[in-house]
Enzyme design. Structure first.
Site, PDB file in Angstrom:
ATOM      1  N   MET A   1      -8.935 -24.327  -9.927  1.00  0.00           N
ATOM      2  CA  MET A   1      -9.578 -23.549 -10.980  1.00  0.00           C
ATOM      3  C   MET A   1     -11.085 -23.588 -10.808  1.00  0.00           C
ATOM      4  SD  MET A   1      -7.277 -22.307 -12.570  1.00  0.00           S
ATOM      5  CE  MET A   1      -5.750 -22.607 -11.710  1.00  0.00           C
ATOM      6  N   CYS A   2     -11.690 -22.463 -10.890  1.00  0.00           N
ATOM      7  CA  CYS A   2     -13.132 -22.365 -10.738  1.00  0.00           C
ATOM      8  C   CYS A   2     -13.672 -21.594 -11.945  1.00  0.00           C
ATOM      9  CB  CYS A   2     -13.468 -21.624  -9.453  1.00  0.00           C
ATOM     10  SG  CYS A   2     -12.557 -22.219  -7.996  1.00  0.00           S
ATOM     11  N   ARG A   3     -14.946 -21.410 -11.965  1.00  0.00           N
ATOM     12  CA  ARG A   3     -15.607 -20.549 -12.954  1.00  0.00           C
ATOM     13  C   ARG A   3     -16.555 -19.636 -12.200  1.00  0.00           C
ATOM     14  NH1 ARG A   3     -12.812 -20.717 -17.557  1.00  0.00           N
ATOM     15  NH2 ARG A   3     -11.352 -20.653 -15.813  1.00  0.00           N
TER      16      ARG A   3
ATOM     17  N   VAL B   1     -18.801 -21.566  -9.397  1.00  0.00           N
ATOM     18  CA  VAL B   1     -18.710 -23.031  -9.304  1.00  0.00           C
ATOM     19  C   VAL B   1     -17.259 -23.383  -9.032  1.00  0.00           C
ATOM     20  CG1 VAL B   1     -20.742 -23.532 -10.689  1.00  0.00           C
ATOM     21  CG2 VAL B   1     -18.539 -23.294 -11.834  1.00  0.00           C
TER      22      VAL B   1
ATOM     23  N   ASN C   1     -10.997 -17.036  -8.405  1.00  0.00           N
ATOM     24  CA  ASN C   1     -10.583 -18.187  -9.191  1.00  0.00           C
ATOM     25  C   ASN C   1      -9.069 -18.105  -9.278  1.00  0.00           C
ATOM     26  OD1 ASN C   1     -10.017 -20.089 -11.141  1.00  0.00           O
ATOM     27  ND2 ASN C   1     -10.682 -18.769 -12.828  1.00  0.00           N
TER      28      ASN C   1
END
Lengths: 262, 262, 262, 262
Positions: free
Chosen positions: C1-3, C86, C112
């Protein structure tokens, strides 16, 4: 072009080979003598065997000459069989997974050389890696792919596996443009036995030397001191076989295959 | 010993000076010609002025030659006044805060040189930094300390501040062992004006050159091409003063002080 | 999981979106709210379009929250179309080439999500990358492979290329174990047009929001402030299409294919 | 706020304490429970004693949770006395020399805490470092400065040196604004003896626990498992003294000074 050393023998602190000698691997990282690229500042790595059957690895993208962690580890780590490598990248990114040595189960490998025209051969070489080992393909170098191909070619018989893999790669290279080349100067170990290869296709092979005593054998890209009488130069297309408990011997590559074919 | 370039002139992409020339700063990072240490692989930095009064900085501990971010930034960043620096460390750690250039309010500074016997002089130089600027002391290099000392010596009159600081440092050096030395080849800017110093105590000063045209001035540790006729060699103990809207001129250091004392 | 966030609109300094908002991407790097992994500290990246047709990239393995270079760049870089990301790694190594966004010619992509059972599907997905684009495969993430597959599926018609690629991936996933899943929340741009996808197979899709004004559109993994009324939640299996000079619209994925098949 | 563990006892692989426990230091790096900052991703470090009288160090700016080198080292390094630390920076840069532990001759030190208003006290604390130790000041943290001050305060009597240094620091803090605070939860060792301090001025002290058995003692910022009955909570303003060959004992700080003054 990279520089490396491999050691097998009595338990010793890594510093006696990696950081202390007059022309240590660390000094080769900033000023190699027998290489096209005198600077080997594109990352480095240590691999060593201890009590655990799988080797330990310390790999870093910064140059070896300025890494204070490396100096501490070379002072404090002791091993009977270890590899050290300083990298001059030939195209693939400077990342930790692209630094040598590479490990897979109890085997360890490092390489100095290149496959010219890698973009043409990349996919073919990837396909040599068996599915079962493909999850171990964590970086993007030609070196790691060749190692995993070699692992998949019957690593229980390392010489035969290496010859099979090199033979396939030679065919790949020769199917390309006339100028395509391949250099392979590599070390392979399983915690007990140590092998070092010097091979090339359509090119000179990168240099390889070794020095052996009662205490052990050290195999290097270039000598660790200026006294070349101490060092045996390995001829092209030969492999150094240093089995556990035996003196090292040099064997011509593909000799056994040719002998068997007669 | 490090290598650097400073530019002031028409707005330009940094790549025309940092990465593209035949003997660009990037090529100097792996093979400098006029330096004791041909490899400048101990980190690097960019500093540039844009719309914000304070300069931007990009500093990294990896060698410049392999940093893909640096190539993208040099292509995409445009500036009328920028610095670029590749480092060969002389003892202090390789950390981002120890990479040049350094910034403090709207001023920017970079340095090539050293203070011999830094351990003896370290504390004295630290004491030259005024309390108000001490929070800006984020690294540990002699260079940053000298910059902040210079900032505290009356930066509104940069030449006088530099002469005052260099004079104090010269005294410090001369109070030591006879062999103690100091080399200072540095650039200083405030977003409009650019100054470059070539100075040494008890030693030869590091090289400094510049080239000026209608479009701007570029000041360098060593020429960016092999045609040395393009470049003016700055004599030792001189400063290049490139004020906004004026042609650059070379001024002997301490000349004005001596003239005033007569 | 990213943002991640994507912006297209008037030229703006990146800081207004990346570092300044109450719940900026930087604050999401250390404490995301709508994600399974609240820490996104496994590297980050910026990608932006400027005067050059190909985007610039700044990618780094350190966490975004402590990267001083990132703050300087977000203050000094201005763009009409940029991405920031990120990362919370899901298995592949933390290297710069594995950080998002990815660039290929004038296209840029970030992602993501994940492919569960990547080891099973890895080889199949690699084979979707056409030979001509395989040299652009510099990292090892599933995300980069999907991007290059999408590039090879007819990128001149991005929606059709995305649907074709997602359809193939859906088939791959469904050929596996019943529990195999795929989440794809991604942004794609060419310097003029911006697309953002929210899709999943056998799973909930990761969140996606956008906010549009006269000045531009910003599309995000999670809102940049606590006032959720400002933000449109993109439904699952939809794509946001923000063509140059037009208001954004939301289109159901595969709708056109289904319509065409009727 | 940081998290750390210190071990002294039978020779053991570091992994049994650093990476393997349910709530290991590595898991505390991404999700600490008893700290203001739950993420400790601003670098980390290992320090260990082996055959060499000076400890080895491995320090890195990346988060501990994703460092593959750290996992290899924790598996392969064995020691009878080691420190491990994950950092949440409180203002000074994230560089390797700013990562804990710090080493000076045969002593090693690590810290969790802060000096509020560091800018005011910075110069005073630097002045506590004796000239002879000033070359060992390679980073910029308050922690390293306090360690070197403590080294200079008579390290042959560690408790007295610590009390002297803490007393001076307490005076410094109390000479400032009423709200100024100081937290000091630190470990100190010389290869044989281990000391751990829990102290604060005008504030609560950071947590400190230990667990002791026949095999050794482990002292931690927070327990390595959820069974708090296993752990002794060290009261504020106490020091754990674990001399070689003796059971650990807790001693109130400044008690001996007070006793002597009566």
């Amino acid at each position: 072009m990279c520089r490396w050393i491999a050691y097998r023998g009595e338990m010793t602190a890594l510093e006696h080979y990696v950081t202390e000698p007059e022309h240590s691997l660390i000094s080769q990282s900033i000023h190699a003598l027998e290489s096209m690229s005198s600077t080997n500042g594109d990352g480095f790595g240590l691999g060593w065997y201890g009590q655990h059957p799988e080797p330990g690895l310390y790999r870093e993208v910064r140059p070896a000459w300025s890494d204070e962690n490396l100096r501490y580890l070379c002072r404090h780590l002791q091993s009977h069989l270890f590899f050290a490598h300083v990298r001059a990248a030939t195209g693939t990114p400077i990342t930790r997974p692209n630094c040598h040595p590479f490990a897979c189960s109890n085997w360890m490998f490092m390489h100095n050389g290149f496959v010219s025209n890698w973009n043409r051969l990349h996919r073919q070489v990837e396909m040599l890696i068996p599915d079962a080992l493909y999850p171990s393909r964590v970086g993007t170098t030609d070196s790691e792919a060749i190692f995993l191909a070699l692992m998949g070619a019957g690593i229980d018989h390392p010489l035969a596996a290496a010859e099979r893999t090199l033979s396939t790669l030679t065919d790949f290279v020769n199917q390309g443009k006339p100028g395509d080349r391949f250099r392979f100067t590599a070390a392979l170990a399983n915690g007990r036995d140590l092998y070092a290869f010097r091979y090339a296709v359509n090119d000179h092979a990168n240099t390889l030397y070794y020095r052996e005593s009662e205490r052990g054998i050290v195999i290097v890209s270039e000598p660790l001191d200026r006294d070349h009488n101490n060092w045996v130069c390995v001829p092209e297309n030969h492999v150094v076989v240093a089995l556990c408990g035996e003196r090292a011997r040099m064997v011509p590559l593909f000799h056994r295959l040719e002998a068997a074919a007669e």
